[in-house]
Design a protein around this motif. Sequence first.
Motif, mmCIF file in Angstrom:
data_model
loop_
_atom_site.group_PDB
_atom_site.id
_atom_site.type_symbol
_atom_site.label_atom_id
_atom_site.label_comp_id
_atom_site.label_asym_id
_atom_site.label_seq_id
_atom_site.Cartn_x
_atom_site.Cartn_y
_atom_site.Cartn_z
ATOM 1 N N VAL A 77 0.817 -1.224 0.000
ATOM 2 C CA VAL A 77 0.000 0.000 0.000
ATOM 3 C C VAL A 77 0.846 1.268 0.000
ATOM 4 N N ALA A 78 2.154 1.141 0.182
ATOM 5 C CA ALA A 78 3.038 2.313 0.174
ATOM 6 C C ALA A 78 4.375 1.907 -0.410
ATOM 7 N N GLN A 79 4.932 2.785 -1.253
ATOM 8 C CA GLN A 79 6.229 2.518 -1.867
ATOM 9 C C GLN A 79 7.144 3.718 -1.711
ATOM 10 N N GLU A 80 8.454 3.423 -1.687
ATOM 11 C CA GLU A 80 9.481 4.467 -1.586
ATOM 12 C C GLU A 80 9.219 5.393 -0.406
ATOM 13 N N LEU A 81 8.905 4.816 0.723
ATOM 14 C CA LEU A 81 8.590 5.614 1.901
ATOM 15 C C LEU A 81 9.873 6.140 2.543
ATOM 16 N N HIS A 82 9.921 7.439 2.801
ATOM 17 C CA HIS A 82 11.030 8.086 3.493
ATOM 18 C C HIS A 82 10.511 8.766 4.755
ATOM 19 N N VAL A 83 11.250 8.612 5.826
ATOM 20 C CA VAL A 83 10.928 9.307 7.078
ATOM 21 C C VAL A 83 11.918 10.451 7.250
ATOM 22 N N GLN A 84 11.412 11.652 7.518
ATOM 23 C CA GLN A 84 12.253 12.827 7.735
ATOM 24 C C GLN A 84 12.206 13.212 9.213
ATOM 25 N N VAL A 85 13.382 13.394 9.796
ATOM 26 C CA VAL A 85 13.494 13.764 11.208
ATOM 27 C C VAL A 85 14.296 15.055 11.306
ATOM 28 N N ASP A 86 13.713 16.085 11.935
ATOM 29 C CA ASP A 86 14.400 17.361 12.146
ATOM 30 C C ASP A 86 14.439 17.685 13.624
ATOM 31 N N ALA A 87 15.555 18.273 14.065
ATOM 32 C CA ALA A 87 15.670 18.701 15.455
ATOM 33 C C ALA A 87 14.702 19.841 15.729
ATOM 34 N N GLY A 88 14.214 19.908 16.980
ATOM 35 C CA GLY A 88 13.239 20.930 17.349
ATOM 36 C C GLY A 88 13.895 22.217 17.813
ATOM 37 N N ASP A 89 13.978 22.424 19.125
ATOM 38 C CA ASP A 89 14.573 23.645 19.675
ATOM 39 C C ASP A 89 16.019 23.791 19.220
ATOM 40 N N ASN A 90 16.510 25.023 19.289
ATOM 41 C CA ASN A 90 17.793 25.361 18.678
ATOM 42 C C ASN A 90 18.959 24.493 19.132
ATOM 43 N N GLU A 91 19.027 24.153 20.387
ATOM 44 C CA GLU A 91 20.197 23.445 20.899
ATOM 45 C C GLU A 91 20.012 21.926 20.955
ATOM 46 N N VAL A 92 18.887 21.430 20.489
ATOM 47 C CA VAL A 92 18.668 19.985 20.442
ATOM 48 C C VAL A 92 19.408 19.402 19.235
ATOM 49 N N GLU A 129 6.908 23.554 27.387
ATOM 50 C CA GLU A 129 7.311 22.298 26.761
ATOM 51 C C GLU A 129 8.438 22.535 25.755
ATOM 52 N N SER A 130 9.368 21.612 25.722
ATOM 53 C CA SER A 130 10.447 21.665 24.732
ATOM 54 C C SER A 130 10.057 20.815 23.529
ATOM 55 N N ILE A 131 10.370 21.325 22.337
ATOM 56 C CA ILE A 131 10.150 20.556 21.107
ATOM 57 C C ILE A 131 11.452 19.828 20.793
ATOM 58 N N LEU A 132 11.420 18.507 20.920
ATOM 59 C CA LEU A 132 12.625 17.716 20.685
ATOM 60 C C LEU A 132 12.827 17.423 19.198
ATOM 61 N N LEU A 133 11.795 16.928 18.539
ATOM 62 C CA LEU A 133 11.899 16.528 17.139
ATOM 63 C C LEU A 133 10.647 16.909 16.370
ATOM 64 N N LYS A 134 10.797 16.965 15.056
ATOM 65 C CA LYS A 134 9.675 17.058 14.139
ATOM 66 C C LYS A 134 9.812 15.897 13.154
ATOM 67 N N VAL A 135 8.775 15.071 13.073
ATOM 68 C CA VAL A 135 8.838 13.835 12.286
ATOM 69 C C VAL A 135 7.728 13.828 11.238
ATOM 70 N N GLY A 136 8.085 13.551 10.012
ATOM 71 C CA GLY A 136 7.115 13.410 8.930
ATOM 72 C C GLY A 136 7.567 12.343 7.963
ATOM 73 N N CYS A 137 6.736 12.034 6.978
ATOM 74 C CA CYS A 137 7.127 11.040 5.978
ATOM 75 C C CYS A 137 6.421 11.315 4.662
ATOM 76 N N ALA A 138 6.970 10.737 3.611
ATOM 77 C CA ALA A 138 6.389 10.833 2.271
ATOM 78 C C ALA A 138 6.559 9.491 1.580
ATOM 79 N N TYR A 139 5.582 9.140 0.743
ATOM 80 C CA TYR A 139 5.649 7.878 0.019
ATOM 81 C C TYR A 139 4.801 7.976 -1.239
ATOM 82 N N LYS A 140 4.896 6.965 -2.085
ATOM 83 C CA LYS A 140 4.103 6.913 -3.305
ATOM 84 C C LYS A 140 2.993 5.890 -3.170
#
Length: 729
Positions: free
Chosen positions: A475-490, A540-551
Amino acid sequence: MGSRWRKAKLSLGLNLCVYVPKTLDEIPSSSAAPSPSAATVSSDAAVLASPVASGPSDFTMLMPTTPTPSSSGLRLSKSGSRSSKKTCAICLGTMKPGDGHALFTAECNHTFHFHCIASNVKHGNQDCPICRTKWKEIPFRGSHLSEQSNGQPTRNNPGVNWAQDDGQINLLRRLPRTVSSHRQQHHHMQSIFHDLDPTKFNDDEPLEAGPTLDPHPDESAPGCWTAGTTTVEVKTFTELSEISQSDWKESFAVLIHLRAPISNVNVSSHGKEESRSTRAPVDLITVLDVSGSMAGTKLALLKRAMGFVIQNLGPSDRLSIISFSSTARRLFPLRRMSESGRQQSLLAVNSLTANGGTNIAEGLRKGVKVIEDRKEKNPVCSVILLSDGQDTYTVFPTNSLNRVQPDYCPLLPAAARRSGAQSIPVHVFGFGTDHDSESLHSISEASGGTFSFIEAEAAIQDAFAQCIGGLLSVVAQELHVQVDAGDNEVLLGSIKSGSYTNHTTEDKRGGSIHVGDLYAEEERDFLVSVNVPPTNSNEESILLKVGCAYKEPLTKDTVNISMVEVRIVRPLVVVSQQVVSIEVDRQRCRLEAAEAMVESRSAAERGELSEAVSILEQCRGRILESVSGKSGDRLCMALDAELREMQERMADRQRYEASGRAYMLSGLSSHSWQRATARGDSTDSTSLVQAYQTSSMVEMLQRSKTMTPSNRRPQIRHTNSFPARPEPR
């Protein structure tokens, strides 16, 4: 003098006992019962030997390409057999694995030094120096023909380029195939199955227009699930719920949990969900071992398993079958499994016979060629490879220190050799206790496929059923997970993703995971560690931002899942006693178990079985003492049982070689890809639903069990013998 002559005869294998009739009248007819002393061979396993003069007329005697214990056409005396196994009949030097010389075993089962026989063949000798059998394949030095000086001929041999390289043995089908009377009777059938393969496999059947409806309209059939989520679901869990403002956490764990959608649901013009669902059609190439060791029950069960696969493919799915023994043959091109396609495919499967050696490389090469030469492509493509023996043709030099494993990676589809590219997985099945589990596991690992260990003969169909249950539900192909740091010093630390490729930016502010295909309902868990700095804010501190994309497989549309923020409370002081998240802790236990398997296997390969058992025992203790283990978490209990089973299969060297290595490698394959594999020959029939299994796999397995007589089918143990993971909170 007589003693020396006897030794020379034994070295050359001249002590043969071959029945040679004096006249043509003594040759047994096909209708008459053969004489007990006559050479009786299977017509499928026979080739024409050199003509033998006998009085006023000559005749040609049939001899088996691969002598078996039941073959009486060619018998060596016991002493002669021992001598020929130890001594090269060309140079009379000793032959022993590990002495620095590559060895070559011919299709007639005689072994020589590779450099001796390659030189012998180079000068025009195409018969076995011992039994004079004409070879259908000949050894030569150099890379594959397609890579040799653009295939230009040389002076000594107009058809072969004898370029020197690292000593890898390759094979070239040099002699025309001899057709026996039995083959002539089936000439029409062989023409249907494309016995003579074209140079380019671009004769695949055109795709069916429009979306694919699952061929089973009933609600219990694979691919017909009730409506649920329509996109990949992303959830996150932190190791602790709070971190005080003054605390500095070096490696704080965050769990990323993915769950694939249940299915793609057709919606009618009235807005109501229809009972049948669309799914992505599949191009499936099966590469099957039909060497002599597969004769009898094994081949019969393999045919039955392939019949099950054929019957459960839909009219838009396409199938091609490659059989290999000493050489490889494409039974038919990629063909849609319509009613006529199924019938012709079943006829082709039923025509398979077992004889010859085991040329895994040639089978894999031809299967990949079917993929790469096809004119049209279904959205999903995969290879199923099954073998029960060691590759007797792809030989690599060995030495006394370690055994060099064949490198099959250059034979994989081009996409599988490019890091991060969409690969075509090869799902490999090691059959029985004599297969090369290390080489087969390497094929699956490099291609993104799974490795399964089939210990019991009758478990082939169940293993295939589970595999295609997944392939028919992508049901999903070429799935990539993107992870970005949250607050500046994380900052990001490690990303533990098993065999899935991950990448972290140089500034540690971003990362990604390449997941690839997901079956319906499949789940993936990845642990990401972050450095959490102190803060002066009580927000609250924002540690990460997580998303994904797929076909989306059918439409090829890109689906983007918006970023999910991972937040954590930062009070001035943490008052209450904190408990580690069960979701995070159980994944730590799973990863620790996988790491222990790798370490234990390394010790076992060094011959340190007691150390290997100790490593697994210590890991079991840590799992049971963990937070999730003490809570009675079912995944941890199953991990403990799995490690205990591995310990038992390391009781002695013989058992480890027979089943322990393959059992462990199938477990590593399952954990590293978080995907269901099959192994072993038994399990508790009351065991709970497997952790990596999906509904489609379970339902296809149930169909296999229903179609197979219970008194002939043992239960199958799965690598992922874990209960279903609790629903994330």
